[in-house]
Design a protein around this motif. Structure first.
Motif, PDB file in Angstrom:
ATOM      1  N   LEU A 149    -130.171  49.102 -65.689  1.00 39.11           N
ATOM      2  CA  LEU A 149    -129.452  48.165 -64.826  1.00 39.11           C
ATOM      3  C   LEU A 149    -128.452  48.879 -63.925  1.00 39.11           C
ATOM      4  O   LEU A 149    -128.227  48.444 -62.789  1.00 39.11           O
ATOM      5  CB  LEU A 149    -128.753  47.098 -65.659  1.00 39.11           C
ATOM      6  N   LEU A 150    -127.844  49.967 -64.383  1.00 41.49           N
ATOM      7  CA  LEU A 150    -126.948  50.731 -63.529  1.00 41.49           C
ATOM      8  C   LEU A 150    -127.689  51.365 -62.359  1.00 41.49           C
ATOM      9  O   LEU A 150    -127.191  51.409 -61.244  1.00 41.49           O
ATOM     10  CB  LEU A 150    -126.246  51.822 -64.338  1.00 41.49           C
TER      11      LEU A 150
ATOM     12  N   ILE B 236    -140.716  47.042 -57.128  1.00 40.88           N
ATOM     13  CA  ILE B 236    -141.052  46.444 -58.420  1.00 40.88           C
ATOM     14  C   ILE B 236    -139.920  46.658 -59.425  1.00 40.88           C
ATOM     15  O   ILE B 236    -139.518  45.735 -60.142  1.00 40.88           O
ATOM     16  CB  ILE B 236    -142.384  47.009 -58.955  1.00 40.88           C
ATOM     17  N   LEU B 237    -139.364  47.883 -59.472  1.00 38.89           N
ATOM     18  CA  LEU B 237    -138.266  48.143 -60.402  1.00 38.89           C
ATOM     19  C   LEU B 237    -137.011  47.354 -60.039  1.00 38.89           C
ATOM     20  O   LEU B 237    -136.298  46.866 -60.918  1.00 38.89           O
ATOM     21  CB  LEU B 237    -137.961  49.635 -60.448  1.00 38.89           C
ATOM     22  N   SER B 238    -136.747  47.199 -58.751  1.00 36.67           N
ATOM     23  CA  SER B 238    -135.586  46.397 -58.339  1.00 36.67           C
ATOM     24  C   SER B 238    -135.767  44.930 -58.712  1.00 36.67           C
ATOM     25  O   SER B 238    -134.829  44.280 -59.173  1.00 36.67           O
ATOM     26  CB  SER B 238    -135.363  46.533 -56.838  1.00 36.67           C
ATOM     27  N   LEU B 239    -136.955  44.402 -58.504  1.00 32.37           N
ATOM     28  CA  LEU B 239    -137.218  43.009 -58.894  1.00 32.37           C
ATOM     29  C   LEU B 239    -137.115  42.830 -60.406  1.00 32.37           C
ATOM     30  O   LEU B 239    -136.586  41.826 -60.892  1.00 32.37           O
ATOM     31  CB  LEU B 239    -138.592  42.569 -58.393  1.00 32.37           C
ATOM     32  N   LEU B 240    -137.613  43.804 -61.149  1.00 34.89           N
ATOM     33  CA  LEU B 240    -137.508  43.734 -62.603  1.00 34.89           C
ATOM     34  C   LEU B 240    -136.049  43.776 -63.048  1.00 34.89           C
ATOM     35  O   LEU B 240    -135.637  43.031 -63.943  1.00 34.89           O
ATOM     36  CB  LEU B 240    -138.290  44.883 -63.236  1.00 34.89           C
TER      37      LEU B 240
ATOM     38  N   TYR C 205    -130.884  50.488 -61.098  1.00 33.86           N
ATOM     39  CA  TYR C 205    -131.658  49.592 -60.240  1.00 33.86           C
ATOM     40  C   TYR C 205    -131.011  48.238 -60.002  1.00 33.86           C
ATOM     41  O   TYR C 205    -131.318  47.565 -59.036  1.00 33.86           O
ATOM     42  CB  TYR C 205    -133.060  49.383 -60.800  1.00 33.86           C
ATOM     43  N   GLY C 206    -130.128  47.806 -60.883  1.00 32.56           N
ATOM     44  CA  GLY C 206    -129.525  46.487 -60.741  1.00 32.56           C
ATOM     45  C   GLY C 206    -128.264  46.477 -59.890  1.00 32.56           C
ATOM     46  O   GLY C 206    -127.773  45.420 -59.522  1.00 32.56           O
ATOM     47  N   SER C 207    -127.739  47.654 -59.579  1.00 26.16           N
ATOM     48  CA  SER C 207    -126.491  47.713 -58.825  1.00 26.16           C
ATOM     49  C   SER C 207    -126.687  47.223 -57.382  1.00 26.16           C
ATOM     50  O   SER C 207    -125.765  46.709 -56.775  1.00 26.16           O
ATOM     51  CB  SER C 207    -125.923  49.121 -58.835  1.00 26.16           C
ATOM     52  N   GLY C 208    -127.858  47.387 -56.833  1.00 24.87           N
ATOM     53  CA  GLY C 208    -128.114  46.934 -55.464  1.00 24.87           C
ATOM     54  C   GLY C 208    -128.742  45.556 -55.399  1.00 24.87           C
ATOM     55  O   GLY C 208    -129.221  45.139 -54.343  1.00 24.87           O
ATOM     56  N   CYS C 209    -128.715  44.844 -56.499  1.00 27.70           N
ATOM     57  CA  CYS C 209    -129.338  43.521 -56.546  1.00 27.70           C
ATOM     58  C   CYS C 209    -128.460  42.513 -55.833  1.00 27.70           C
ATOM     59  O   CYS C 209    -127.351  42.225 -56.277  1.00 27.70           O
ATOM     60  CB  CYS C 209    -129.547  43.113 -58.002  1.00 27.70           C
TER      61      CYS C 209
END
Length: 111
Positions: free
Chosen positions: A101-102, A26-30, A104-108
């Motif tokens: 974003l650092l 959920i946090l990664s999708l967010l 959880y968003g780094s692996g997006c």
């Protein structure tokens, strides 16, 4: 008795691992959605007017710098009022978003 305790411990472990996995997803999708919205806003702003985009980014940078200055400087007499309080809150919000974003968003891989 031992079998019941072991079964309960295994069940609790499975529930905890599943909950952590679902929370991470959920946090990664967010984070991916937030990153996508920021990229879309920058793209639409740039396509509308590159000059206004650069000017707006400069003003936003000055606003956030003022907020950082107000947040990290020594305590002054009285309270923060008006623009100083809004700038400090904006800086804290931007810093929190950047940290999120650092993490959880780094692996997006969606972008």
């Amino acid at each position: 008795m031992r079998v019941r305790r072991t079964a309960k411990a295994v069940g609790d472990f499975v529930i905890e691992v599943t909950g952590e996995f679902v929370g991470e997803v959920i946090l990664s999708l967010l984070a991916c959605a937030l990153l996508g919205c920021l990229v879309l806003a920058a793209y639409l702003s740039w396509s509308f007017s590159p000059r206004l985009t650069v000017a707006g980014a400069g003003l936003l940078g000055l606003f956030l710098a003022h907020g950082a200055w107000r947040t990290f400087r020594g305590p002054a007499k009285g309270r923060r009022r008006g623009l100083a309080a809004v700038a400090a809150a904006g800086f804290v919000l931007a810093a929190g978003t950047a940290c999120f974003l650092l993490l959880y968003g780094s692996g997006c891989g969606c972008l």
